[in-house]
Design a protein around this motif. Sequence first.
Motif, PDB file in Angstrom:
ATOM      1  N   ILE A   1       0.835  -1.206   0.000  1.00 12.98           N
ATOM      2  CA  ILE A   1       0.000   0.000   0.000  1.00 12.98           C
ATOM      3  C   ILE A   1       0.863   1.247   0.000  1.00 12.98           C
ATOM      4  O   ILE A   1       0.614   2.207  -0.749  1.00 12.98           O
ATOM      5  CB  ILE A   1      -0.961  -0.006   1.214  1.00 12.98           C
ATOM      6  N   PHE A   2       1.901   1.233   0.812  1.00 11.94           N
ATOM      7  CA  PHE A   2       2.781   2.402   0.884  1.00 11.94           C
ATOM      8  C   PHE A   2       3.476   2.648  -0.457  1.00 11.94           C
ATOM      9  O   PHE A   2       3.577   3.794  -0.917  1.00 11.94           O
ATOM     10  CB  PHE A   2       3.826   2.194   1.981  1.00 11.94           C
ATOM     11  N   MET A   3       3.949   1.575  -1.107  1.00 13.20           N
ATOM     12  CA  MET A   3       4.618   1.729  -2.404  1.00 13.20           C
ATOM     13  C   MET A   3       3.668   2.307  -3.442  1.00 13.20           C
ATOM     14  O   MET A   3       4.029   3.216  -4.201  1.00 13.20           O
ATOM     15  CB  MET A   3       5.155   0.377  -2.878  1.00 13.20           C
ATOM     16  N   LEU A   4       2.446   1.778  -3.480  1.00 10.77           N
ATOM     17  CA  LEU A   4       1.501   2.212  -4.507  1.00 10.77           C
ATOM     18  C   LEU A   4       1.049   3.653  -4.306  1.00 10.77           C
ATOM     19  O   LEU A   4       0.750   4.352  -5.270  1.00 10.77           O
ATOM     20  CB  LEU A   4       0.297   1.271  -4.537  1.00 10.77           C
ATOM     21  N   PHE A   5       0.984   4.106  -3.074  1.00  4.92           N
ATOM     22  CA  PHE A   5       0.631   5.494  -2.827  1.00  4.92           C
ATOM     23  C   PHE A   5       1.831   6.419  -3.002  1.00  4.92           C
ATOM     24  O   PHE A   5       1.664   7.635  -3.142  1.00  4.92           O
ATOM     25  CB  PHE A   5       0.055   5.661  -1.413  1.00  4.92           C
ATOM     26  N   THR A   6       3.030   5.847  -2.998  1.00  5.21           N
ATOM     27  CA  THR A   6       4.249   6.649  -3.162  1.00  5.21           C
ATOM     28  C   THR A   6       4.580   6.890  -4.623  1.00  5.21           C
ATOM     29  O   THR A   6       5.031   7.978  -5.000  1.00  5.21           O
ATOM     30  CB  THR A   6       5.438   5.946  -2.481  1.00  5.21           C
ATOM     31  N   ILE A   7       4.353   5.882  -5.466  1.00  2.00           N
ATOM     32  CA  ILE A   7       4.730   5.969  -6.887  1.00  2.00           C
ATOM     33  C   ILE A   7       4.178   7.222  -7.559  1.00  2.00           C
ATOM     34  O   ILE A   7       4.926   7.947  -8.237  1.00  2.00           O
ATOM     35  CB  ILE A   7       4.267   4.707  -7.644  1.00  2.00           C
ATOM     36  N   PRO A   8       2.871   7.540  -7.418  1.00  2.00           N
ATOM     37  CA  PRO A   8       2.355   8.740  -8.111  1.00  2.00           C
ATOM     38  C   PRO A   8       3.078  10.022  -7.737  1.00  2.00           C
ATOM     39  O   PRO A   8       3.252  10.904  -8.580  1.00  2.00           O
ATOM     40  CB  PRO A   8       0.880   8.778  -7.684  1.00  2.00           C
ATOM     41  N   LEU A   9       3.503  10.141  -6.485  1.00  2.00           N
ATOM     42  CA  LEU A   9       4.188  11.361  -6.048  1.00  2.00           C
ATOM     43  C   LEU A   9       5.483  11.568  -6.835  1.00  2.00           C
ATOM     44  O   LEU A   9       5.768  12.672  -7.322  1.00  2.00           O
ATOM     45  CB  LEU A   9       4.476  11.279  -4.549  1.00  2.00           C
ATOM     46  N   PHE A  10       6.262  10.500  -6.989  1.00  2.00           N
ATOM     47  CA  PHE A  10       7.507  10.601  -7.744  1.00  2.00           C
ATOM     48  C   PHE A  10       7.231  10.849  -9.227  1.00  2.00           C
ATOM     49  O   PHE A  10       7.952  11.617  -9.874  1.00  2.00           O
ATOM     50  CB  PHE A  10       8.329   9.328  -7.557  1.00  2.00           C
ATOM     51  N   ILE A  11       6.209  10.206  -9.772  1.00  2.00           N
ATOM     52  CA  ILE A  11       5.914  10.369 -11.197  1.00  2.00           C
ATOM     53  C   ILE A  11       5.406  11.780 -11.488  1.00  2.00           C
ATOM     54  O   ILE A  11       5.734  12.375 -12.526  1.00  2.00           O
ATOM     55  CB  ILE A  11       4.881   9.325 -11.659  1.00  2.00           C
ATOM     56  N   ILE A  12       4.610  12.346 -10.591  1.00  2.00           N
ATOM     57  CA  ILE A  12       4.134  13.723 -10.774  1.00  2.00           C
ATOM     58  C   ILE A  12       5.311  14.690 -10.784  1.00  2.00           C
ATOM     59  O   ILE A  12       5.415  15.569 -11.651  1.00  2.00           O
ATOM     60  CB  ILE A  12       3.125  14.101  -9.673  1.00  2.00           C
ATOM     61  N   ALA A  13       6.206  14.526  -9.818  1.00  2.00           N
ATOM     62  CA  ALA A  13       7.395  15.386  -9.780  1.00  2.00           C
ATOM     63  C   ALA A  13       8.229  15.210 -11.043  1.00  2.00           C
ATOM     64  O   ALA A  13       8.744  16.180 -11.606  1.00  2.00           O
ATOM     65  CB  ALA A  13       8.229  15.059  -8.537  1.00  2.00           C
ATOM     66  N   MET A  14       8.348  13.970 -11.495  1.00  2.00           N
ATOM     67  CA  MET A  14       9.081  13.673 -12.724  1.00  2.00           C
ATOM     68  C   MET A  14       8.433  14.382 -13.918  1.00  2.00           C
ATOM     69  O   MET A  14       9.122  14.975 -14.766  1.00  2.00           O
ATOM     70  CB  MET A  14       9.089  12.153 -12.929  1.00  2.00           C
ATOM     71  N   SER A  15       7.107  14.337 -13.996  1.00  2.00           N
ATOM     72  CA  SER A  15       6.384  14.962 -15.110  1.00  2.00           C
ATOM     73  C   SER A  15       6.578  16.463 -15.130  1.00  2.00           C
ATOM     74  O   SER A  15       6.911  17.053 -16.168  1.00  2.00           O
ATOM     75  CB  SER A  15       4.888  14.642 -15.006  1.00  2.00           C
TER      76      SER A  15
END
Length: 637
Positions: free
Chosen positions: A587-601
């Motif tokens: 759960i923690f990984m799946l909620f973390t991934i979008p944060l990094f991808i948004i910053a990446m975008s």
Amino acid sequence: MKETSFIEQNKEKWLRFQKLSDNNTGSPEEIADLYADITNDLSYAQTFYDKRTVRVYLNQLAQSVHNLVHKQRKDSWKKIFTIWRVSLPIEIYKSRRNLTFALFIFLFWVFIGAISTIYEPNFLRYVLGDSYVEMTLENIRKGDPLGVYHSSTQISMFLEITLNNIKVAFLTFIFGFFFTIGTHIFIFNNALMLGAFQSFFYTKGLLLTSFLGIWIHGAFEISAIVLAAGAGITLGNGMLFPGSYTRLQSLQLASRRGLKIMMALVPFLIVAGFLESFVTHNYQLLPDWSKWTIILFSFAIICFYFIIYPIIVARKHPDLLDEKDPPVRIYKNTFDIHKIRKFNVLFQDTFAFYRVHILAFVRVNLVLTLPLIAAVVFFQDYTRYNDLTHQYEYDWVSQISLIMGITVKSAWDFLATFCWSLVFCIWALTVFYQVMHQDEKLTLRALISFLPKKLIPAWFGFIALFLMVFYVPWYWMLLVVFLAPFFWLQGASIVLGDESFSKKLRNGFSYGSKHYGTILLSIVVLCLVLFLFAQPIALVFSSGTSREPEFPDLLDKIASFTKNIARFYISDFMVPANIVRQLFYVIFMLFTIPLFIIAMSFHYLSVCELKESTSLKKQLETFGKRKRNQETQVDFE
């Protein structure tokens, strides 16, 4: 006015601006004045010479100023140097009272530990443990009182010590969130051990020997712990004493300041680990003068950067000492993707975008990725059942390695990592799709039509990051952090870019290399923020060589409760407890991934805007045109 007259009247000004733009020369004031004149000329040309060459020429000339104005943004290393030269010392100066208080508290407990050991010899055993005391006594009898530093090879010692130093420092800081109580506990434990240890050597007549051995690395290590305690007190005081701010505003300011202080400590902690592993390790071979030199030089660096230099910077930049109320954040549903974002704006927009869209990301991925995740986790647990029957020193490392196949004990583990790479790609594409289609509601049907075209290219764009994350041992993750910026923008480049696949791949690497410093700083800050929020639930550094962790967190307590209940029903009672851990980590990984991808975008789009001036081109398409409900400068001429 005739076009020829218009050109003749302004050509010298245009040629001057073109020369300045091509050579990147000229004062900012002169460029700004010329740019204002040229945009006025462009407005006039778009109104009266819309189909003529002069309008195209002025359009291109106005676009060229964009990169000229923002040319300093390309120098990421210069920006990092400015942070260390100005920003961090200012934050240290603002926190000087808390840092001083932490120092006095630390020295007080050192004194208590020293006195207690002198008057109660058994006190040392209570603090350091019988085994450590007996080992030290044995080393003293052998004539090598600091023989503990010879217990392992220098390379492995460096990695273990550096990670431990960083762990202790960040725990000391992070636990300040709990009204500074946690920070005070860490100060008490570390100071008491230091005082007892030095006092013990004093009673054996070896105070100078221990001092010259320990403080070779201790000057940086102990100073860093004290400074981390000051940062933790700063964090806690932000919540306890908001002053004229709201409590949330005060906590935001204190968190930002504490994180900056911790960022300043990381190099010193790494140097401390190096000195302990490669210098203290050979302390018996060094002459005393060299030991004194290292110790005094280390303390001089600490005193200069954390005491003297902040005062100098504060006097030089008094305007930076005034704090303003953090603005009330209004979370929009749409964000300008054609925008050059400063470092702080990048993070504000990242967290705002996450807050607005995270529920939509979760909703669609419950259908798209949850079945695959459940199948992979079940298969891994089934095929490696024996690994579920143990409790590990670092449970999060062991359990994530198990469910993701990172340890690669069989060919099936490669399949597991491949499936997880698909999961991460789908989550990333979900974010990318929403970034590109903000005016549309994210639906499962739209995403399913989008995935087949982008999944394979995106997977190749992320493959370098996948290889580093999946197959580099966790204790080498510090190295991964320094390598990741080179490949950080490749996935975003492939999905969000408009060029050919090979061109997008090259652009991603090129952009990452040119903006290495800013990207590295972004990754570090994101990781620190996530660590901060993870600690109350699942302490990243929670470990224990015995049956129970040394610092139990909420997840440890839930897993322990599950284990105790399972004892009554099955013999392998650790299995349900470890499955509970796996659930939390997933759960923690799946909620973390979008944060990094948004910053990446946002980072990729900001770099593209810096290079291509997309928003400026769109503005220039309509610049100067008459509108029915608005007057233009032409109307007044």
